[in-house]
Write an enzyme that holds these catalytic residues in place. Structure first.
Site, short mmCIF file in Angstrom:
data_model
loop_
_atom_site.label_atom_id
_atom_site.label_comp_id
_atom_site.label_asym_id
_atom_site.label_seq_id
_atom_site.Cartn_x
_atom_site.Cartn_y
_atom_site.Cartn_z
N TYR A 1 -1.82 -0.58 11.00
CA TYR A 1 -2.11 -1.17 9.67
C TYR A 1 -0.96 -0.85 8.71
CZ TYR A 1 -3.63 -1.20 4.87
OH TYR A 1 -3.68 -1.39 3.51
N SER B 1 0.82 -1.21 0.00
CA SER B 1 0.00 0.00 0.00
C SER B 1 0.85 1.26 0.00
CB SER B 1 -0.88 -0.01 1.25
OG SER B 1 -1.43 1.27 1.49
N LYS C 1 2.14 -3.34 6.81
CA LYS C 1 2.52 -3.39 5.39
C LYS C 1 4.02 -3.18 5.24
CE LYS C 1 -1.50 -4.09 3.50
NZ LYS C 1 -1.82 -5.39 2.88
#
Ligand code: WQD
Length: 344
Positions: A152, A127, A156
């Site tokens: 989050y 992302s 990643k």
């Protein structure tokens, strides 16, 4: 003989659109999904679109023995596209351990099993969140990875390092990391789209639910940013265009065209659009007036980010093709179809 591809999270929003594109490119697809944020009727809708029913295994990627059994039962998987992960930025702040366990251990399980079953490659769903607020825009793959703004985003970043370290250790694995920007829209058939459980966190599902009357009004989180109209800027990419990037990446791995064992690509349009511009584009594209209000900023939001997609365009050989107007119409058609099917 069709080459077998495993898609984890394959009943999810991006995963399901990718399964369709893989099947239409001639691959045999096996889906593993725990249905924590999707439902099994997505498999029916994939079949309605392509005429081919993918193999579906309801399984959590945290279940190592279950994963091993799936690889045993489906010998000959050539590559994996790993979507299965928790992905709500706000929720990750509330439940960091759930995010670290789910997003890290799932990947570790897959990487451990791949060499045992001759699985050559993995395409990993990363992302633009890894960039944080870039110093320069548009952002390229060489931009520094900044401290993540949320657990989050941190998962990643750590995931990318886990892949790199595993390959560097000599594991017989090739990898392509795709850094998505903001996926939006739905399949042109309106049989697949974004259907988050509960109250949508992301902009487009909340916007279309407001437009159809499920939500009273859309809150725009801040118009006091350092941008032309004060609202945040994002690179909104059509979900089918994004899905196609995964097929190109799988082809690249299986045809052994990679220049390095681990490659990274920004998968964006290269065009920044503000939240307010997107709202106006939705109204112009659909003729539907939207009820919205400006409220305070949302914690953790990046002010502005959009891709420099040159590397994906030139090296990967992929480019976003769909206009924002067609993309917004596809999101609206999907919302109308959900109403027609009595789902929302
Ligand atoms: C976009 C903009 C909000 C809702 C997403 C995914 C994340 C990751 C990165 C892939 C922001 C504004 C939103 C609303 C609003 N995706 N907004 N009102 O935060 O860019 O992150 O892309 O890995 O998983 O969440 O997307 O759609 O939440 O927000 O004003 O009701 O819309 O402030 O500026 P975001 P988003």
């Amino acid at each position: 003989m069709k080459e077998k591809i495993l898609v984890t999270g394959g009943t999810g929003y991006i995963g399901s659109h990718t399964v369709v594109e893989l099947q239409q490119a001639g691959y045999e697809v096996i889906i593993i999904d725990n249905l924590s944020n999707s439902n099994a009727d997505v498999v029916d809708n994939i079949e309605k679109i392509t005429g081919i029913r993918p193999t579906f295994i309801k399984l959590d990627c945290l279940d190592f023995d279950g994963l091993k059994a799936a690889f045993e039962a489906h010998k000959g998987i050539k590559a994996i596209i790993h979507f299965a992960a928790s992905k709500a930025v706000g929720e990750s702040v509330q439940k960091p351990l759930l995010y670290y366990r789910n997003n890290l251990v799932s990947l570790i399980n897959l990487l451990e099993l791949m060499p045992q079953y001759g699985v050559e490659g993995i395409v990993f769903s990363s992302s633009c969140t890894v960039y944080g607020q870039p110093d320069e825009l548009p952002v390229t793959e060489q931009a520094p990875i900044k401290k993540a703004e949320s657990p989050y985003g941190n998962t990643k970043q750590i995931n990318e390092e886990i892949v790199r370290d595993t390959v560097a250790s000599g594991a017989p694995i090739n990898a392509i990391l795709l850094r998505y920007f903001n996926p939006i829209g739905a399949h042109p058939t309106a049989l697949l789209g974004e259907l988050p459980n509960g109250v949508p966190q992301n902009l487009i599902p909340y916007l279309t639910q407001t437009a159809i009357g499920i939500r009273e009004k859309l809150s725009v989180f801040g118009d006091d940013y350092n941008t032309p109209d004060g609202s945040c800027i994002r690179d909104f990419i059509n979900v089918v265009d994004l899905a196609k990037a995964h097929v190109v990446a799988i082809n690249r791995i299986l045809e052994k065209k990679q220049e390095e064992q681990v490659e990274v690509f920004n998968i964006g349009t290269g065009r920044g659009l503000s939240v307010l511009e997107l709202i106006h584009a939705f109204e112009a594209s659909t003729g539907v007036k939207l009820n919205y209000q400006i409220v305070g900023r949302r914690a953790g939001d990046i002010e502005k980010v959009w891709a420099n997609p040159d590397r994906a365009n030139k090296v990967l050989g992929w480019k976003a093709e769909t206009s924002i107007e067609d993309t917004l119409r596809s999101a609206w058609n999907w919302q109308l179809k959900l109403r027609e099917r009595g789902i929302q």
